[in-house]
Design an enzyme around this catalytic site. Structure first.
Site, PDB file in Angstrom:
ATOM      1  N   ARG A  36       9.531  75.138 -76.531  1.00 35.61           N
ATOM      2  CA  ARG A  36       9.246  73.879 -75.827  1.00 35.61           C
ATOM      3  C   ARG A  36       8.863  74.135 -74.375  1.00 35.61           C
ATOM      4  NH1 ARG A  36      14.013  70.405 -78.633  1.00 35.61           N
ATOM      5  NH2 ARG A  36      12.737  69.611 -80.337  1.00 35.61           N
ATOM      6  N   LYS A 219      15.750  62.812 -98.186  1.00 40.30           N
ATOM      7  CA  LYS A 219      16.058  61.405 -98.472  1.00 40.30           C
ATOM      8  C   LYS A 219      14.852  60.482 -98.421  1.00 40.30           C
ATOM      9  CE  LYS A 219      20.851  61.115 -97.233  1.00 40.30           C
ATOM     10  NZ  LYS A 219      21.808  60.610 -96.273  1.00 40.30           N
ATOM     11  N   GLY A 375      10.036  67.640 -88.223  1.00 38.18           N
ATOM     12  CA  GLY A 375      11.272  68.229 -88.736  1.00 38.18           C
ATOM     13  C   GLY A 375      11.144  69.550 -89.466  1.00 38.18           C
ATOM     14  N   GLY A 398      10.885  63.589 -84.606  1.00 33.18           N
ATOM     15  CA  GLY A 398      11.011  62.135 -84.711  1.00 33.18           C
ATOM     16  C   GLY A 398       9.762  61.406 -84.236  1.00 33.18           C
TER      17      GLY A 398
HETATM   18  P1  AMP Z   1      14.251  66.174 -94.176  1.00 30.44           P
HETATM   19  O1  AMP Z   1      15.068  66.391 -92.935  1.00 30.44           O
HETATM   20  O2  AMP Z   1      14.402  64.819 -94.767  1.00 30.44           O
HETATM   21  O3  AMP Z   1      12.828  66.618 -94.022  1.00 30.44           O
HETATM   22  O4  AMP Z   1      14.915  67.099 -95.273  1.00 30.44           O
HETATM   23  C1  AMP Z   1      14.926  68.481 -95.187  1.00 30.44           C
HETATM   24  C2  AMP Z   1      15.996  68.990 -96.076  1.00 30.44           C
HETATM   25  O5  AMP Z   1      15.748  68.601 -97.403  1.00 30.44           O
HETATM   26  C3  AMP Z   1      16.134  70.495 -96.093  1.00 30.44           C
HETATM   27  O6  AMP Z   1      17.346  70.836 -95.497  1.00 30.44           O
HETATM   28  C4  AMP Z   1      16.110  70.846 -97.561  1.00 30.44           C
HETATM   29  O7  AMP Z   1      17.087  71.794 -97.927  1.00 30.44           O
HETATM   30  C5  AMP Z   1      16.403  69.521 -98.221  1.00 30.44           C
HETATM   31  N1  AMP Z   1      15.928  69.479 -99.611  1.00 30.44           N
HETATM   32  C6  AMP Z   1      14.703  69.703-100.070  1.00 30.44           C
HETATM   33  N2  AMP Z   1      14.671  69.646-101.414  1.00 30.44           N
HETATM   34  C7  AMP Z   1      15.935  69.386-101.824  1.00 30.44           C
HETATM   35  C8  AMP Z   1      16.543  69.213-103.096  1.00 30.44           C
HETATM   36  N3  AMP Z   1      15.847  69.316-104.212  1.00 30.44           N
HETATM   37  N4  AMP Z   1      17.866  68.950-103.121  1.00 30.44           N
HETATM   38  C9  AMP Z   1      18.572  68.855-101.995  1.00 30.44           C
HETATM   39  N5  AMP Z   1      18.048  68.998-100.762  1.00 30.44           N
HETATM   40  C10 AMP Z   1      16.745  69.265-100.680  1.00 30.44           C
END
Ligand code: AMP
Length: 417
Positions: A36, A219, A375, A398
């Site tokens: 950064r 999620k 992210g 974000g």
């Molecule tokens: P995000 O912050 O929403 O982009 O989510 C990233 C996270 O999603 C990472 O830490 C991944 O390990 C998790 N992730 C990706 N695929 C899966 C899965 N099939 N089951 C559980 N976690 C997952």
């Protein structure tokens, strides 16, 4: 009126520059990743080379008041080294008048962490948990009032304002947005912001078709607005990772113990229906690598994504999914990627995400515009060594997500309006 950093005459001027120096520090205050800081250097150097002087402002962490741990004094030497100029430090933003007045062209001053003061974010602090609505309202009004003097003080130090902090562009804080009003004819974006804005426009406004978005991560709830906005823009929407299983369940699939959000099944069904209406091709995983526990060393097998056995959970996209996605990616002219398609932190389940990174690199080499933003996909692409093989890697998690949601970012609007 908005100015442009490349055309602005900095000679003899003092520029107040909002940067994002929110870098990770270890317990001995060593910077563990200075990306950064380095990202803001071209802008800072431009001012100095043009005969201007710098007042640099940033936040670090989430202090709730003056906290030594979050002091920018820990990073000032490193900033000096990166900038090639001995950067002075102002421990109190309110008492920096003499230091600012003494700044000569080519010199730089770093102000202490702005989030030491509640006025930066404009949110009251120290409210009792049982405070009444009245009390909360009064505290909010009070901080908004004192924020006016805070912004005015910062603005009084400079002749022009530059915002180069994309990481906080989605916040309407004193130093990221409100201060711009004091420089109606002398406000501009720094190079990093210009780059990020161009990257956003390249996908959301000027995308060459076919346009494909790959959205993964854990999620659906955190990316619902992203999916809804993208539905109005893309030709193909690949939904992978943990969030994919809510969609697979919404289609009537059996997902075993895979991550999912039951309460979002109606929304997932709505997204699938809207996609059909609009002619958007939604591509869910057809084959999944499942595990019998959430661990790198668990037993695994490949199964159809709609028929995951009880006791097993989806951890990564299988080769058949990756084959389909590769075809979509390589036939696209614009590709946006946000979120890993598997639990990439565990080497046993990183193959899918690595393959997506490779596909993006291949598409980029063949002339597609590829943006990785928001992210964990940024961490994945960097870790896997593909950061310089895609068109653009965003620095703002974000902020990039909110931009993809179609929101106008306050830090960008404040310069443009
Ligand atoms: P995000 O912050 O929403 O982009 O989510 C990233 C996270 O999603 C990472 O830490 C991944 O390990 C998790 N992730 C990706 N695929 C899966 C899965 N099939 N089951 C559980 N976690 C997952």
């Amino acid at each position: 009126m908005q100015q442009f950093i490349d055309k602005y005459d900095f000679a003899g001027k003092k520029a107040i520059v909002r940067v994002d120096f929110n870098v990770p520090l270890d317990e001995n205050f060593n910077i563990t990743d200075d990306t950064r800081i380095r990202a803001a250097i071209p802008t800072l150097k431009k001012v100095l080379a043009g005969g201007g002087s710098l007042i640099i402002m940033s936040h670090l962490g989430r202090p709730k008041g003056v906290t030594d741990k979050f002091s920018l004094k820990h990073i000032v030497d490193h900033v000096s080294m990166c900038l090639g100029v001995l950067v002075q430090f102002a421990p109190d933003y309110q008492k920096a008048d003499a230091q600012v007045a003494a700044l000569k062209p080519g010199e730089a001053l770093l102000l202490e962490n702005l989030r030491f003061y509640a006025e930066e974010e404009g949110k009251p602090r120290g409210l009792a948990e049982d405070a009444s609505d009245e009390e909360k309202k009064a505290a909010k009004a009070a901080v908004k009032e004192s924020q006016k003097a805070f912004v005015a003080k910062l603005a009084s130090y400079a002749d022009c304002y530059i915002n180069d902090a994309f990481g906080t562009a989605h916040r309407a804080h004193a130093s990221t947005a409100l201060i711009a009003k004091f420089f109606p004819d002398d406000k501009m974006f720094g190079y990093l912001m210009e780059g990020e804005i161009k990257a956003i426009d390249n996908v959301l406004k000027n995308a060459k078709r076919p346009f494909t978005a790959i959205i993964g991560g854990s999620k659906v709830s955190s990316k619902l607005a992203v999916l809804e906005n993208l539905l109005t823009k893309v030709d193909n929407l690949i939904i992978g990772g943990g969030m994919g299983y809510t969609f697979i369940k919404a289609e009537g699939g059996r997902i075993g113990n895979s991550l999912h959000e039951d309460e979002l099944i109606p929304q997932a069904q709505e997204i699938l229906a809207k996609a059909k209406e609009r002619g958007v091709n939604i591509s869910l995983s057809v084959q999944t690598r499942v595990a019998n526990e959430f661990s790198n060393d668990s037993a695994t097998q490949l199964v159809p994504s709609h028929e995951i056995p009880e006791g097993w959970e989806g951890m990564d996209a299988g080769p058949e999914s990756l084959e389909i996605w590769k075809k979509i990616i390589l036939s696209s002219k614009t590709i946006l990627w946000n979120g890993p398609v598997g639990v990439f932190e565990m080497p046993s389940f990183a193959k899918g995400t690595l393959q997506i990174a490779q596909d993006l690199a291949e598409a980029t080499a063949a002339g597609a515009y590829t943006l990785v933003g928001g992210g964990d996909s940024v961490a994945a692409v960097t870790q896997m060594g593909f950061a310089d093989k895609v068109s653009y890697v965003s620095t703002g998690g974000g902020a990039m997500l909110e931009a993809i949601e179609g929101k106008e970012l306050p830090g960008i609007a404040a310069i443009r309006e």
